[in-house]
Design a protein around this motif. Structure first.
Motif, PDB file in Angstrom:
ATOM      1  N   VAL A  42      37.525  43.203  66.873  1.00  0.00           N
ATOM      2  CA  VAL A  42      36.454  42.992  67.837  1.00  0.00           C
ATOM      3  C   VAL A  42      35.792  44.344  68.085  1.00  0.00           C
ATOM      4  O   VAL A  42      36.449  45.281  68.535  1.00  0.00           O
ATOM      5  N   ILE A  43      34.509  44.438  67.758  1.00  0.00           N
ATOM      6  CA  ILE A  43      33.736  45.664  67.963  1.00  0.00           C
ATOM      7  C   ILE A  43      32.974  45.509  69.273  1.00  0.00           C
ATOM      8  O   ILE A  43      32.175  44.580  69.423  1.00  0.00           O
ATOM      9  N   ALA A  44      33.234  46.403  70.218  1.00  0.00           N
ATOM     10  CA  ALA A  44      32.610  46.327  71.544  1.00  0.00           C
ATOM     11  C   ALA A  44      31.866  47.612  71.857  1.00  0.00           C
ATOM     12  O   ALA A  44      32.251  48.692  71.399  1.00  0.00           O
ATOM     13  N   ASP A  45      30.818  47.486  72.648  1.00  0.00           N
ATOM     14  CA  ASP A  45      30.034  48.646  73.042  1.00  0.00           C
ATOM     15  C   ASP A  45      29.508  48.417  74.452  1.00  0.00           C
ATOM     16  O   ASP A  45      29.379  47.282  74.899  1.00  0.00           O
ATOM     17  N   GLY A  46      29.225  49.496  75.138  1.00  0.00           N
ATOM     18  CA  GLY A  46      28.686  49.410  76.491  1.00  0.00           C
ATOM     19  C   GLY A  46      28.007  50.703  76.859  1.00  0.00           C
ATOM     20  O   GLY A  46      27.992  51.661  76.093  1.00  0.00           O
ATOM     21  N   ASP A  47      27.439  50.741  78.040  1.00  0.00           N
ATOM     22  CA  ASP A  47      26.763  51.949  78.498  1.00  0.00           C
ATOM     23  C   ASP A  47      27.755  53.076  78.759  1.00  0.00           C
ATOM     24  O   ASP A  47      27.382  54.241  78.765  1.00  0.00           O
ATOM     25  N   VAL A  77      46.847  40.311  63.610  1.00  0.00           N
ATOM     26  CA  VAL A  77      46.719  41.631  64.229  1.00  0.00           C
ATOM     27  C   VAL A  77      45.359  41.660  64.913  1.00  0.00           C
ATOM     28  O   VAL A  77      44.351  41.303  64.305  1.00  0.00           O
ATOM     29  N   LEU A  78      45.342  42.064  66.172  1.00  0.00           N
ATOM     30  CA  LEU A  78      44.096  42.178  66.922  1.00  0.00           C
ATOM     31  C   LEU A  78      43.758  43.653  67.072  1.00  0.00           C
ATOM     32  O   LEU A  78      44.601  44.459  67.442  1.00  0.00           O
ATOM     33  N   GLU A  79      42.520  43.975  66.769  1.00  0.00           N
ATOM     34  CA  GLU A  79      42.050  45.350  66.910  1.00  0.00           C
ATOM     35  C   GLU A  79      40.760  45.324  67.717  1.00  0.00           C
ATOM     36  O   GLU A  79      39.838  44.579  67.397  1.00  0.00           O
ATOM     37  N   VAL A  80      40.710  46.124  68.783  1.00  0.00           N
ATOM     38  CA  VAL A  80      39.489  46.291  69.571  1.00  0.00           C
ATOM     39  C   VAL A  80      39.014  47.717  69.327  1.00  0.00           C
ATOM     40  O   VAL A  80      39.798  48.664  69.429  1.00  0.00           O
ATOM     41  N   SER A  81      37.737  47.865  68.990  1.00  0.00           N
ATOM     42  CA  SER A  81      37.231  49.170  68.596  1.00  0.00           C
ATOM     43  C   SER A  81      35.776  49.328  69.020  1.00  0.00           C
ATOM     44  O   SER A  81      35.082  48.356  69.301  1.00  0.00           O
ATOM     45  N   SER A  82      35.321  50.572  69.035  1.00  0.00           N
ATOM     46  CA  SER A  82      33.904  50.850  69.251  1.00  0.00           C
ATOM     47  C   SER A  82      33.209  50.798  67.889  1.00  0.00           C
ATOM     48  O   SER A  82      33.874  50.814  66.859  1.00  0.00           O
ATOM     49  N   ARG A  87      27.600  53.579  62.480  1.00  0.00           N
ATOM     50  CA  ARG A  87      26.772  52.403  62.744  1.00  0.00           C
ATOM     51  C   ARG A  87      25.328  52.838  62.958  1.00  0.00           C
ATOM     52  O   ARG A  87      25.041  53.685  63.793  1.00  0.00           O
ATOM     53  N   PRO A  88      24.384  52.237  62.254  1.00  0.00           N
ATOM     54  CA  PRO A  88      22.977  52.563  62.498  1.00  0.00           C
ATOM     55  C   PRO A  88      22.552  52.112  63.896  1.00  0.00           C
ATOM     56  O   PRO A  88      23.053  51.109  64.409  1.00  0.00           O
ATOM     57  N   ALA A 148      18.203  54.987  61.838  1.00  0.00           N
ATOM     58  CA  ALA A 148      18.685  56.039  62.734  1.00  0.00           C
ATOM     59  C   ALA A 148      20.211  55.981  62.759  1.00  0.00           C
ATOM     60  O   ALA A 148      20.782  54.910  62.948  1.00  0.00           O
ATOM     61  N   VAL A 149      20.838  57.131  62.557  1.00  0.00           N
ATOM     62  CA  VAL A 149      22.294  57.207  62.534  1.00  0.00           C
ATOM     63  C   VAL A 149      22.735  58.425  63.339  1.00  0.00           C
ATOM     64  O   VAL A 149      22.183  59.517  63.196  1.00  0.00           O
TER      65      VAL A 149
END
Length: 177
Positions: A42-47, A77-82, A87-88, A148-149
């Motif tokens: 699960v790829i998560a992002d936030g402010d 197997v569960l993986e949580v990551s940014s 990532r562009p 943009a990267v």
């Protein structure tokens, strides 16, 4: 009766509310059934950037929710990551979250710019770029950005560059007081 791993959509629907309460949104879910045991990423992002404590908390919550689902069977197997630095940046929210970070931009006119993400407003990102020996803001409309990267940095940016990017005239770089 358990039928195996959930779909990407099922994982997002199941976990989205929990991640949103923590201030994050699910950017992507990757399910790899070829690995042993199968992996759900699960790829998560936030402010606010994900730190290790937050990743651990989100992982525990996600694991509990997934384990409670009757249709999910077997080990996984569960993986949580940014999203990671490779990532562009593809939307205004990505640029907003990258404010103060160094980026490489490819523009529609074929030019390339390396600069630091500044304020984002009205479909324009202000990028801090070199102007001789000083720094200046260059406004770039989002529709002119092809790619943009974020760039990896191993040392703190110059004080003036960081001030322009963050809008904080009292901004301090790491290691400086």
């Amino acid at each position: 009766m358990a039928t195996g791993l959930p779909s990407q959509t099922q994982v997002i629907e199941l976990l989205d509310g929990e991640f949103a309460r923590a201030g994050y949104e699910i950017e992507d879910v990757v399910i790899d059934q070829r690995s042993q045991p199968p992996r759900i990423t699960v790829i998560a992002d936030g402010d606010t950037a994900l730190d290790l404590d937050t990743v651990a908390e989100l992982s525990r919550s996600a694991s509990s929710l997934l384990d409670a689902e009757r249709d999910i069977g077997g080990a996984y197997v569960l993986e949580v990551s940014s999203p990671g630095v490779d990532r562009p940046l593809t939307s205004e929210k990505h640029f907003r979250r990258a404010r103060g970070r160094k980026v490489e931009l490819a523009l529609t006119d074929g030019s390339q710019i390396t600069g630091r993400v500044g304020e984002i407003r009205d479909g324009v990102v202000n990028v801090v770029v070199r102007n001789g020996r000083d720094w200046t803001l260059r406004p770039i409309p989002f529709e002119e950005v092809v790619k943009a990267v974020v760039q990896v940095e191993f040392s703190p940016p110059p004080q003036r560059e960081l001030e322009l990017a963050t809008g904080d005239q009292g901004a301090e770089t790491e290691g400086r007081t």
